[in-house]
Enzyme design. Sequence first.
Site, PDB file in Angstrom:
ATOM      1  N   GLN A   1     -93.854  57.717   5.004  1.00  0.00           N
ATOM      2  CA  GLN A   1     -92.396  57.631   5.115  1.00  0.00           C
ATOM      3  C   GLN A   1     -91.785  56.890   3.930  1.00  0.00           C
ATOM      4  O   GLN A   1     -90.868  56.104   4.074  1.00  0.00           O
ATOM      5  CB  GLN A   1     -92.018  56.936   6.432  1.00  0.00           C
ATOM      6  CG  GLN A   1     -92.469  57.703   7.656  1.00  0.00           C
ATOM      7  CD  GLN A   1     -92.233  56.911   8.932  1.00  0.00           C
ATOM      8  OE1 GLN A   1     -92.539  55.740   9.013  1.00  0.00           O
ATOM      9  NE2 GLN A   1     -91.678  57.582   9.932  1.00  0.00           N
TER      10      GLN A   1
ATOM     11  N   ARG B   1     -88.451  48.590   6.974  1.00  0.00           N
ATOM     12  CA  ARG B   1     -89.777  48.911   7.515  1.00  0.00           C
ATOM     13  C   ARG B   1     -89.874  50.371   7.889  1.00  0.00           C
ATOM     14  O   ARG B   1     -88.936  50.957   8.415  1.00  0.00           O
ATOM     15  CB  ARG B   1     -90.071  48.085   8.774  1.00  0.00           C
ATOM     16  CG  ARG B   1     -91.469  48.368   9.346  1.00  0.00           C
ATOM     17  CD  ARG B   1     -91.659  47.737  10.711  1.00  0.00           C
ATOM     18  NE  ARG B   1     -90.809  48.330  11.726  1.00  0.00           N
ATOM     19  CZ  ARG B   1     -91.090  49.472  12.372  1.00  0.00           C
ATOM     20  NH1 ARG B   1     -92.177  50.154  12.104  1.00  0.00           N
ATOM     21  NH2 ARG B   1     -90.271  49.922  13.292  1.00  0.00           N
ATOM     22  N   THR B   2     -91.025  50.953   7.588  1.00  0.00           N
ATOM     23  CA  THR B   2     -91.383  52.252   8.145  1.00  0.00           C
ATOM     24  C   THR B   2     -92.754  52.085   8.797  1.00  0.00           C
ATOM     25  O   THR B   2     -93.501  51.170   8.456  1.00  0.00           O
ATOM     26  CB  THR B   2     -91.453  53.370   7.072  1.00  0.00           C
ATOM     27  OG1 THR B   2     -92.396  52.996   6.067  1.00  0.00           O
ATOM     28  CG2 THR B   2     -90.093  53.626   6.456  1.00  0.00           C
ATOM     29  N   SER B   3     -93.065  52.988   9.702  1.00  0.00           N
ATOM     30  CA  SER B   3     -94.320  52.882  10.450  1.00  0.00           C
ATOM     31  C   SER B   3     -95.529  53.340   9.652  1.00  0.00           C
ATOM     32  O   SER B   3     -96.629  52.843   9.845  1.00  0.00           O
ATOM     33  CB  SER B   3     -94.236  53.720  11.725  1.00  0.00           C
ATOM     34  OG  SER B   3     -93.190  53.259  12.532  1.00  0.00           O
ATOM     35  N   THR B   4     -95.325  54.312   8.767  1.00  0.00           N
ATOM     36  CA  THR B   4     -96.467  54.872   8.048  1.00  0.00           C
ATOM     37  C   THR B   4     -96.202  54.943   6.556  1.00  0.00           C
ATOM     38  O   THR B   4     -95.051  54.921   6.106  1.00  0.00           O
ATOM     39  CB  THR B   4     -96.785  56.304   8.547  1.00  0.00           C
ATOM     40  OG1 THR B   4     -95.669  57.143   8.245  1.00  0.00           O
ATOM     41  CG2 THR B   4     -97.067  56.333  10.033  1.00  0.00           C
TER      42      THR B   4
END
Length: 191
Positions: free
Chosen positions: A13, A7-10
């Site tokens: 990324q 997972r990345t936040s944005t």
Amino acid sequence: MLVGMARTSTLEQKAGLEAQIRDLQVYGCEEVFSEQVSSVGERPQLDAAIKSLRKGDKLVVTKLDRLARSVRHLGELLETLEAKGAGLVILSMGGQQIDTTTATGKLMLNVMSSVAQFEREMMLERQKEGIAKAKAEGKYTGRKPTAMAKSDAVLSLLQSGMTKKKVCDQVGISMASLYRIIEKHNTTQVG
């Protein structure tokens, strides 16, 4: 079976997400779920990854912050995994690999996640102190109230008969901001 979760936040990324997926595949994950969302929002891929787990499987993440948003959230996830008879592997946690299917792994995870939570709370405390000091010195004024700057347009549209929802959409403010503008306008008229 090893099931990976990246997972990345944005969306920006992308390289970070690709690196996580690569690391999970190198570790031996047969299936890798990935998403690019904030940890506080809905996590459909995490839900799917957990749903896919069977007894004896392990959910694998590269780092703890890719999985849980707080010690409480981590505890809930661990309970869910334990109920399914599955474990959790964190590839890098303070330079250590942690596997919750072992007693030592569970202990290390609990200690390290508590320390991480403590560090976060201390950082927020320091931030509050810094803001209070800056306010006392007149150096911190906070965010400029953007919705209130649109008061005239909001009141004009409301008076023309437009619905509150349409006003919010057209002007680009929240319903809460609209009600604050109305309340301030009514208070100003009375006083």
